[in-house]
Structures are given as structure tokens and as C-alpha cells.
Scaffold this active site. Structure first.
Site, PDB file in Angstrom:
ATOM      1  N   HIS A 281       0.803  -1.230   0.000  1.00  0.00           N
ATOM      2  CA  HIS A 281       0.000   0.000   0.000  1.00  0.00           C
ATOM      3  C   HIS A 281       0.828   1.267   0.000  1.00  0.00           C
ATOM      4  CE1 HIS A 281      -3.914  -1.964   0.848  1.00  0.00           C
ATOM      5  NE2 HIS A 281      -3.160  -2.837   1.499  1.00  0.00           N
TER       6      HIS A 281
ATOM      7  N   LYS B 236      -8.815  13.395   4.646  1.00  0.00           N
ATOM      8  CA  LYS B 236      -7.877  12.268   4.618  1.00  0.00           C
ATOM      9  C   LYS B 236      -6.881  12.492   5.739  1.00  0.00           C
ATOM     10  CE  LYS B 236      -6.902  13.503   0.251  1.00  0.00           C
ATOM     11  NZ  LYS B 236      -7.012  12.279  -0.513  1.00  0.00           N
ATOM     12  N   ARG B 237      -6.032  11.483   6.029  1.00  0.00           N
ATOM     13  CA  ARG B 237      -4.988  11.693   7.016  1.00  0.00           C
ATOM     14  C   ARG B 237      -4.142  12.904   6.641  1.00  0.00           C
ATOM     15  NH1 ARG B 237      -4.463   7.808  11.245  1.00  0.00           N
ATOM     16  NH2 ARG B 237      -2.491   8.761  11.799  1.00  0.00           N
TER      17      ARG B 237
ATOM     18  N   LYS C 226     -14.893   7.706  -4.036  1.00  0.00           N
ATOM     19  CA  LYS C 226     -16.175   7.989  -3.381  1.00  0.00           C
ATOM     20  C   LYS C 226     -16.733   9.328  -3.837  1.00  0.00           C
ATOM     21  CE  LYS C 226     -14.377   5.381   0.502  1.00  0.00           C
ATOM     22  NZ  LYS C 226     -13.620   5.474   1.773  1.00  0.00           N
TER      23      LYS C 226
ATOM     24  N   THR D  89      -8.825   6.103  -2.103  1.00  0.00           N
ATOM     25  CA  THR D  89     -10.153   5.508  -2.279  1.00  0.00           C
ATOM     26  C   THR D  89     -11.210   6.588  -2.055  1.00  0.00           C
ATOM     27  OG1 THR D  89      -9.941   4.729  -0.004  1.00  0.00           O
ATOM     28  CG2 THR D  89      -9.627   3.105  -1.737  1.00  0.00           C
TER      29      THR D  89
ATOM     30  N   LYS E 114       0.307  14.320   1.100  1.00  0.00           N
ATOM     31  CA  LYS E 114      -1.060  14.592   0.660  1.00  0.00           C
ATOM     32  C   LYS E 114      -1.291  16.090   0.465  1.00  0.00           C
ATOM     33  CE  LYS E 114      -2.787  10.470   3.101  1.00  0.00           C
ATOM     34  NZ  LYS E 114      -3.461   9.589   2.129  1.00  0.00           N
TER      35      LYS E 114
HETATM   36  C1  26M Z   1       2.750   0.828  10.464  1.00  0.00           C
HETATM   37  C2  26M Z   1       3.577   0.551  11.529  1.00  0.00           C
HETATM   38  C3  26M Z   1       3.157   0.791  12.826  1.00  0.00           C
HETATM   39  C4  26M Z   1       1.883   1.295  13.036  1.00  0.00           C
HETATM   40  C5  26M Z   1       1.062   1.553  11.969  1.00  0.00           C
HETATM   41  C6  26M Z   1       1.499   1.335  10.688  1.00  0.00           C
HETATM   42  C7  26M Z   1       0.615   1.657   9.548  1.00  0.00           C
HETATM   43  C8  26M Z   1      -0.750   1.598   9.678  1.00  0.00           C
HETATM   44  C9  26M Z   1      -1.568   1.912   8.615  1.00  0.00           C
HETATM   45  C10 26M Z   1       1.168   2.033   8.344  1.00  0.00           C
HETATM   46  C11 26M Z   1       0.352   2.337   7.294  1.00  0.00           C
HETATM   47  C12 26M Z   1      -1.018   2.287   7.419  1.00  0.00           C
HETATM   48  O1  26M Z   1      -1.853   2.595   6.425  1.00  0.00           O
HETATM   49  C13 26M Z   1      -1.353   3.016   5.201  1.00  0.00           C
HETATM   50  C14 26M Z   1      -2.510   3.323   4.299  1.00  0.00           C
HETATM   51  O2  26M Z   1      -3.622   3.556   4.736  1.00  0.00           O
HETATM   52  N1  26M Z   1      -2.239   3.319   3.017  1.00  0.00           N
HETATM   53  C15 26M Z   1      -3.263   3.679   2.061  1.00  0.00           C
HETATM   54  O3  26M Z   1      -3.868   2.486   1.588  1.00  0.00           O
HETATM   55  C16 26M Z   1      -4.980   2.779   0.761  1.00  0.00           C
HETATM   56  C17 26M Z   1      -5.646   1.485   0.390  1.00  0.00           C
HETATM   57  O4  26M Z   1      -4.866   0.780  -0.519  1.00  0.00           O
HETATM   58  C18 26M Z   1      -4.535   3.566  -0.458  1.00  0.00           C
HETATM   59  O5  26M Z   1      -5.669   3.932  -1.183  1.00  0.00           O
HETATM   60  C19 26M Z   1      -3.771   4.821  -0.045  1.00  0.00           C
HETATM   61  O6  26M Z   1      -3.220   5.452  -1.180  1.00  0.00           O
HETATM   62  C20 26M Z   1      -2.645   4.446   0.909  1.00  0.00           C
HETATM   63  O7  26M Z   1      -2.021   5.609   1.419  1.00  0.00           O
END
Ligand code: 26M
Length: 797
Positions: A353, A532-533, A644, A640, A538
Site C-alpha cells: 500500500h 484524509k490523514r 467515493k 479511495t 497529501k
Molecule cells: C505501520 C507501523 C506501525 C503502526 C502503523 C502502521 C501503519 C498503519 C496503517 C502504516 C500504514 C497504514 O496505512 C497506510 C494506508 O492507509 N495506506 C493507504 O492504503 C490505501 C488502500 O490501498 C490507499 O488507497 C492509499 O493510497 C494508501 O495511502
């Protein structure tokens, strides 16, 4: 009354029955909360039969099962989803209103299950819904966090985090399974005796299962989401208690429960914390054991595993599942090591991702070996064998004292996928270039999607009604049928109805904002939304800089014909991500100044809504005119939210990044506001010396906006408040905010111009809806079933 009889009774009676007998409440004294729980129980009764039929059918068909392992499931509220999918909406609403309650108020009483950070977690939730809709026999596996993502509020413009407490209220949707428990070991020693390797862990915890049924569209199929909770092996030490040490007596239980206590709020930065690795192993190992247990109920030959089981790892967070499966097959079941590896590789797949280096998981080998000594040996052996087989291999899972989870996941997987065409292409040429050379067929693309049930049907009832009136039923489960709307954009009457839907959604949002925030928005303005985050890539700061420049321009040319705009922001920052938190504060500071300025009153408003979550997204997206998808090209894997918005008739202003590329291809370049450098150009621009300073110097609007920040216009008496942001923008600017500003400004003025022609705008918006059907997660899941899992639907189509 027996349960099956309950399910058949009139819905109204079912609610009253549960209120009385399940909740022990007198209807005369029941609160919204009680009614909501009673309604949920009545709905749940109607799920259970289908759930059991699906489970029985899965066993009977002996079909391949799909296991989706994800550290996060950002489900949001389930009551409405379940009601809609069971097609109980009319009955349920009538019953609730019959009791004198407000329907929306009852639905909104449910807490948001925020067991995820953002896109990755929400994708897992959409996938669960699509898997059930498609009748794919699948299980989701994750962690039952007691506290989901923190609650965000603003204190003097700054983000404040408070714990989230969704389980303080009874969770009607889950079924505790005290009998489904596994004991998991950590730490200890590895010994070799009689040529057999034995791991002797030195402490143990139990994983207890909680099952939530996930119902598909029209209730034809239901799968299980199984979340694990940490429990002590011996919850209570009576000896210690009797000796008077009361705290120590409960210590083991407290420690074990810590594992599933909180969701890590990190997203896109990686922090090598011991508890995080413990969580990862905890849920991966429990899931693997459950998978093997289920397989062995009707098979004896473990070599058949790849024909019966497909495991999908949502990012590298469950990557230890692979060495754990190898360990069980080899150490515990006695299969030869190489065979154990091959079987594992036949089952496991990995979705990537992100390409951001700071987000790629890696563990210090000391910590890893301390917690999982046997797994470290297994990883070393696989990596060594691989390196010997491919002497020209450069990227390995081990080296520099690290365990690299991306590389590990890759070498252990049957298929590895990216989440948009652009992202998958970049995976092949950047992070996994080396691996792709050796295993050219392993990487495949599966562009993300979103479930149309939640993200159109439920969140936008007005638009849904118009669509159904126009093309009939059936589009909800076959979203490409939205294409049938296209001819209607030439019909002025229809287009007018379409425009009125958006206007009504905006009016609803205005009412809500007035109630919740005490802010009156101009409903005729263009609603420009970025949710978004908060992350530098971003580029929320690009958006707020444009707001400042626009405000300055409006003040300088007050009599020009400005298109009125409301800029809406939403999103959380990781608690330790200080730059992102500065961006939040800056947006709030800028909002305060602009909103108080009589000179631009009614023409420009800036609003940052606190505590962005799934429910807020469901409110904002149907009311948006403009969707901000402005990440630095090459950095957003897919997005995503972008899908939407398009599906709900917002136009996108965006870069050629992630799935924006595919959205633009499908909706047509004339219905999309493109700006900015491409991924290749961005890469090249970073090598130009002083690119940031040049970009700022060459653009007077950008210079003035930055000057206002630097001079304290938005932080009176404290001009240094944003020295960090200013220095970053003018000196380093890795994310190319300054370089893209001028083109972003140009595109925004095109937006203004286009919006001034309301009919033309409505036409473009309607074409976005008509051409977004491909972004259904049903299409995505069909792709996974075909290209990755080789799994089949158990529903007759
Ligand atoms: C990693 C290590 C420790 C704690 C948390 C994490 C971690 C948690 C969530 C790292 C990344 C995380 O999420 C990344 C994310 O949300 N990526 C997004 O994924 C979506 C679905 O595929 C994409 O549409 C987005 O572009 C992408 O940023």
C-alpha cells in the site's frame, strides 16, 4: 419464544421483545440508546440464519477459502449497513417512527468502530462487504482493539487526542467465542533434539475469538470477521492474592489484555515498537492456527493446503504469518523444510500500500529474535536459500541487522499486488525492481474500489433515488450499470433534478454544521473538500496556501466576480508527527482570520471539522462539489476517497497520482481538473538545485502567501509559530508544494470559471457519476478472486 420464531415475527414486535427481554427495559422509560440496541438485536436475529446457511454451504462445497489478514478494519457503523443489505430499511424505519423516535437519530446513536487509521483499514472493510456480496467464502482476521483510533478535538487550533471508547457500550454485532482460543508463545529458546528443532517460548498469552457476521447485498450471503482479543492463560494468581499482593494477582491478565488494548495511530511512518510486533505476531499466529484447524476438519494431507486456502496479507503487518506457517508445517508437523516453504508460498499473497521508504516496516534483529527466535532462524534460512539460487539478488529480507518485512512478504508470496496501475508500475521499477526481475509474474495490479452499498446507496439516498428512478434497480450490485445514466445528461429536466440533489445534500450539511459548529455556511458557494490523514505528501498545506492566496487576491480585487467557495478540511495527524500537527494548526489559524474578515464575507470560508471518521465522510462526500486529490505524484498508492467523491458527483482537482489517473481516464479529461508534475517530472525536479526557492521567487502569489504566514498574519504576536513550515517550503520542499503551486492556482481558477456555469458543472458532475461504476470494490474483489486466489463464488449468479 424460540429464536427462529423471533426472526419471523413482525419487526415491530421483535424490537419490543428485545427491549423487554434482552435489555430488560420498560418501553415507557427507554432512551434512544435502548431502542437502538433493541433494533440492532432484531436486525441481528435476521442475519443469523443466513450466516449459518452460508457457513454450512462453505463446508458442504469444500471450496477454496479466502482469509484476509488485516491489522485494521475501519468498519464505522454497522446498523444501517446491515439494515440496508437485508432490505429491512422500510420496515425498520416505520417501526422506529411508530415508537415516536427519529430514525436518523437512532442510527447515529451507534458508535463508530474505528479499528483503523485510514485508507488501508477502510479498504479491508469494503472488501469484507464485497466478499459477502459476491458469495466468496471468506474470513477476515484482525484484532479486537478495545480502543480504536483516538478522538480528535481542537484546543486553540491544535490537535488534542483523547482515547476512543467504542466498547464501553455493548457491541451487539459480535459473538464472543470463549471456546475458540489459542495459546501463543513469545520469547524463550530454540533447541535441537534428535534432529528436531523445538521452540520453547518463555511466556504465553491466549487469543480469544470474537465473530462479527458480515452480510452481503440482499442478504444472500454472510461471512465472518473474526477479531482476536488478548487474554491471560491463567487470569488470576490465587497464591499471590492470598499472600496479599492483589495487584500482582491480576498482573498476567492485565499484560495479556494490553496486546489488544489500542490501535497504533501511526500511518505512513514506521516505529519499531515491541508491542507492535507482539500485536502482529499475536493476530497472525492465532489466525494461522485457526486456518489449519479448519482445514484439518476435513483434510489430512497438508500438501493440499494451497488448493484449499488463500491467505491475503493486507500490507506487511501480518507478514510473520508466513514463517509461522512454515514453522508449524516443518517443526510441528514434520514436513521437509523446503516443502513447508513451498506450501506456504502456495497460500500466501501480499498487498503493498505504499512506496514511501519511511513507511516500510523493518525490525531490529535483536528485538525480533528476542520475541520470535525461531521465526528469525526460519527467515534466515529462506533468505539464504533464495540468495544462493539467485546470486545476483540485491534486496534481501535480512542484512544490516534488520528484518525487512516488504522483502520477506515478497519472497513468501504467490502473488504480490499494488493498488492502482501507476502504483503497481512504480513497484516494479522501484522498491521491488530487483525481485520483479527474478520473478516477473509475481507482481499484479488490483486497483482499489469502494462498496457502492455504503458509499452511494446509503450515504446518498437522494442521488440513489434519482438513479433508481432513471435506470431502475440493479445498479447497487452491478455498478457499471451507472453508464446507463450518460444519455440523460443531455436532458435539461433530468440535469436539473441531479443538480437539486446536490443542493439538498449541501443544505443538509449546512444545517448540521450550523448545529454542531455554530457556523453558517453559504449554501450557494462551491463546496471544496479535502478529507484524509494529514501528511506532507497529501499536501493539505498546498490547499491552505491556495486559500491564503485567494483571500489576498479577493481583498486586492474586491469588485471582481469571484466564485464563492467554502473550503472544508477533515483529518487526523499521527500524535508524534509534528509537521502534520503544525499543518492542522495553520489551517485553523488561517480559518479564524479569513472567516472573521468582513471584506471576503460570503465569498470565502474555511472550515476544519474535528474528528474526521467514517460517519463524517458519509456526511461530507454527498455534499461536495470539488474533491481535493492533490498528493505529490508518485506518492499516493491509490486513494479511495477520490473514488467515493466521483461516484457522488463531485469533480476532482488532482494530480496524476494513484487511482486519479484511472479516474481521469474513465470520466474523461474534460471532466477532471488536472494539474501538477507527473511522477517522473517530480523525481527529476527534486534534483534541480534550489528548486523550492526558485519556485517561490518565481510566483508572486505564492511569495505573498508565505510572507503572510512568516509575518504573523495568522499568528498575531508570534510570527515564528510556522517557521518550520516556512523553512520547509522555501528550502527543502521534498513534496514539491512550491513547484506545483502555480499550476494548482491555474486549475483552481478553471474550477471557479466552470462552476459559474451551473448547468455545465452539473453535466460534468453527472458524467462523473455515470462513468465511475468501475470503482466498485466488487470489481476489485473479482480481480483478486481471478488473478490471485483462484477462488469461486458459491452463489449462483
Ligand atoms: C505501520 C507501523 C506501525 C503502526 C502503523 C502502521 C501503519 C498503519 C496503517 C502504516 C500504514 C497504514 O496505512 C497506510 C494506508 O492507509 N495506506 C493507504 O492504503 C490505501 C488502500 O490501498 C490507499 O488507497 C492509499 O493510497 C494508501 O495511502
Amino acid at each position: 419464544m424460540a429464536r427462529d420464531e423471533v426472526a419471523k415475527t413482525d419487526f415491530r414486535d421483535a424490537i419490543l421483545w428485545h427491549l423487554t427481554y434482552t435489555l430488560g427495559k420498560d418501553p415507557d422509560h427507554a432512551q434512544v440508546f435502548d431502542w437502538r440496541l433493541a433494533l440492532s438485536h432484531a436486525v441481528r436475529d435476521r442475519i443469523v440464519d443466513r450466516w449459518m446457511t452460508s457457513t454450512r454451504e462453505t463446508y458442504r462445497a469444500d471450496a477454496k477459502r479466502v482469509y484476509y489478514l488485516s491489522m485494521e478494519f475501519l468498519i464505522g457503523r454497522l446498523l444501517e449497513d446491515n439494515i440496508v443489505n437485508l432490505q429491512l430499511a422500510d420496515q425498520a424505519q416505520a417501526a422506529i417512527e411508530g415508537f415516536g423516535l427519529n430514525w436518523r437519530e437512532v442510527l447515529l446513536d451507534e458508535p463508530d468502530a474505528a479499528l483503523g487509521n485510514g485508507g488501508l483499514g477502510r479498504l479491508a472493510a469494503c472488501f469484507m462487504e464485497s466478499l459477502a456480496t459476491l458469495g466468496c467464502p471468506a474470513y477476515g482476521y484482525g484484532i479486537r482493539y478495545e480502543h480504536g483510533l483516538f478522538r480528535q478535538s481542537f484546543v486553540e487550533g491544535r490537535q488534542h487526542e483523547a482515547p476512543e471508547d467504542w466498547l464501553r457500550q455493548p457491541n451487539v454485532w459480535e459473538f464472543e467465542r470463549p471456546e475458540a482460543r489459542f495459546t501463543l508463545g513469545f520469547g524463550g529458546q530454540v533447541t535441537v533434539r534428535d534432529c528436531k528443532t523445538l521452540w520453547q517460548p518463555d511466556h504465553f498469552v491466549q487469543a480469544e475469538a470474537f465473530d462479527t457476521p458480515v452480510v452481503g447485498w440482499q442478504g444472500r450471503w454472510a461471512n465472518t470477521l473474526r477479531l482476536w482479543a488478548g487474554r491471560a492463560v491463567d487470569p488470576f494468581d490465587l497464591d499471590r492474592f492470598n499472600a496479599g499482593d492483589f495487584a500482582a494477582a491480576a498482573e498476567a491478565e492485565a499484560l495479556a489484555r494490553t496486546i489488544s488494548r489500542v490501535l497504533y495511530p501511526e500511518d505512513s511512518t514506521e516505529k519499531g515498537k515491541r508491542l507492535r510486533l507482539t500485536q502482529e505476531y499475536f493476530f497472525s499466529a492465532a489466525s494461522i492456527r485457526d486456518i489449519i484447524r479448519r482445514f484439518e476438519q476435513d483434510h489430512t494431507d497438508l500438501r493440499l493446503l494451497p488448493q484449499r486456502v488463500a491467505i491475503q496479507m493486507n500490507d506487511t503487518h501480518p507478514a510473520v504469518a508466513a514463517p509461522e506457517l512454515v514453522r508449524i508445517l516443518h517443526d510441528e508437523r514434520g514436513l521437509p523444510f523446503d516443502e513447508a516453504v513451498e506450501i506456504t508460498r502456495g497460500c500466501v499473497n501480499y498487498t503493498n500500500h505504499t512506496l514511501l521508504p519511511e513507511a516500510l516496516e523493518s525490525w531490529d534483529e535483536g528485538l525480533f529474535g528476542d520475541l520470535l527466535p525461531r521465526h528469525l532462524q526460519i527467515i534466515d534460512r529462506i533468505d539464504d536459500q533464495d540468495a544462493r539460487a539467485h546470486p545476483d539478488r540485491r534486496n534481501t529480507a535480512r542484512g544490516d541487522g534488520k528484518v525487512r518485512m516488504g522483502e520477506l512478504s515478497f519472497i513468501m508470496s504467490h502473488r504480490v499486488n499494488g493498488v492502482s496501475a501507476l502504483h503497481t508500475g512504480l513497484m516494479k521499477t522501484t522498491v521491488f525492481a530487483d525481485q520483479n526481475r527474478i520473478w516477473p509474474d509475481r507482481i499484479v495490479n488490483e486497483t482499489n474500489g469502494v462498496t457502492p452499498r455504503r458509499w452511494l446507496h446509503s450515504c446518498n439516498p437522494r442521488l440513489s433515488r434519482l438513479i433508481t428512478d432513471t435506470i431502475g434497480e440493479g445498479w447497487t450490485a452491478d455498478l457499471e450499470r451507472l453508464a446507463e445514466l450518460a444519455p440523460f445528461v443531455e436532458d435539461a429536466g433530468w440535469l436539473d433534478r441531479f443538480a437539486r440533489v446536490k443542493a439538498a445534500n449541501k443544505a443538509d450539511l449546512c444545517d448540521w454544521v450550523a448545529r454542531e459548529q455554530g457556523v453558517m455556511l453559504n449554501p450557494d458557494a462551491l463546496f471544496d473538500v479535502q478529507i484524509k490523514r494529514i501528511h506532507e505528501y497529501k499536501r493539505q498545506h498546498l490547499n491552505i496556501l491556495e486559500a491564503i492566496a485567494l483571500w489576498q487576491e479577493m481583498r486586492a480585487h474586491p469588485s471582481d466576480d469571484w466564485t464563492p467557495r467554502v473550503k472544508i478540511f477533515g483529518g487526523k495527524a499521527a500524535p508524534g508527527y509534528f509537521f502534520a500537527k503544525d499543518i492542522i494548526r495553520l489551517i485553523n489559524d488561517v480559518a479564524a482570520v479569513i472567516n472573521a474578515d468582513a471584506a471576503t464575507n460570503g465569498k470565502l470560508q474555511v472550515l476544519y471539522l474535528p474528528n474526521y471518521n467514517v460517519t463524517l465522510a458519509e456526511r461530507l462526500i454527498p455534499a461536495a462539489d470539488l474533491s481535493e486529490q492533490i498528493s505529490t505524484a508518485g506518492k499516493e498508492a491509490s486513494g479511495t476517497g477520490n473514488m467515493k467523491f466521483a461516484l457522488n458527483g463531485a469533480l476532482t482537482i488532482g494530480t496524476l497520482d494513484g487511482a486519479n489517473v484511472e479516474i481521469r481516464d474513465l470520466v474523461g479529461p474534460e471532466n477532471f481538473f488536472l494539474f501538477g508534475l507527473t511522477a517522473d517530472e517530480a523525481e527529476a525536479r527534486r534534483t534541480v538545485p534550489d528548486h523550492a526557492a526558485h519556485a517561490v521567487a518565481g510566483d508572486p502569489r505564492l511569495s505573498r502567501a508565505i510572507e503572510a504566514i512568516r509575518g504573523g498574519t495568522f499568528s498575531p504576536g508570534e510570527p515564528d509559530r510556522y517557521a518550520g513550515i516556512v523553512a520547509n517550503l522555501t528550502q527543502a520542499d521534498y513534496f514539491l508544494v512550491a513547484s506545483d503551486f502555480a499550476d494548482y492556482w491555474r486549475a483552481q481558477r478553471e474550477v471557479d470559471f466552470a462552476y459559474a456555469d451551473r448547468k455545465g458543472w452539473a453535466r460534468m458532475a453527472a458524467l462523473n457519476v455515470a462513468r465511475s461504476g468501475w470503482f466498485s470494490s466488487d470489481r476489485t474483489i473479482r480481480g483478486y478472486m481471478r488473478d490471485i486466489w483462484e477462488a469461486e463464488s458459491l452463489l449462483d449468479q
